[in-house]
Design a protein around this motif. Sequence first.
Motif: not given
Length: 280
Positions: A67-74
Amino acid sequence: MSKTILITGASSGIGKATAQLFSSKGWNVIATMRSPEKETELINDPNIFVTQLEVTEPETIQNAINKGIEKFGKIDALLNNAGYGTSGIFETLTDKTIHDQFNVNVFGVMNVTRAILPHFRTNQNGVIANISSGVGKIPFPLVSVYVASKYAVEGFVESLAYELDSQNIKVKIIEPGYIATNFQQRAFSDSENNTVPEDYTSFLDETNALFNSLGTENTASAQDVAQTIFNSITDGTHQLRYIAGPDIVSMIEARNNKTDQEYVEFLRGMFAPNGFNNKI
């Protein structure tokens, strides 16, 4: 593009202070906690994404990372902060108490670290900061199982650092002293219902008197530790350990400068001088 940090145990204390500091510095923050539905403060910060993560449940760890990668890219950095302290006379502690302490403080750190490594390795970049404790270098009485968990973290992280150098992933250990949060109150309240043999009464009286006399005038706040964490993650060096709190500086210096037996005797004299001297 703003950098992103994932923080475990961000609902209070050091974790929350670190989330707020990184956000104020322009970072994106994935603030994870066991019960995100109870969070009322961090959810109002546009730079902070609050989500659920339980360090003993691998599925929640991977979900939070995804979810964090989806939200912020990496994700650029991880702070392994989630943990708690168990206290009490060792022989009164149950197997469950001991296992639970290691499941969170040691295996939890390992679980989250292992889950984030493929992402960092693909990027050939990343920083993993780990909250240890001053007792990871200076063992205190009445917290033997907590001390053991932090010694385990220290050894794991230092060994891991050499492996991850090959992947351009930096690893950090933060060693706070006494911090003005509710961490200690929770730790010592856990032991209140334990039945302690009377043989320990004098030792407990002396040791508790010492702890009560220490005060908080020379200790760090959660915000102070957060600043140390920020410095460790952003300094660009391979420095491994960072001390957070003036109260433990002299004790760590003593550990480094005395022989092993001299240091053991130094602590014995500090924690139970009467009980120790009577047995010589």
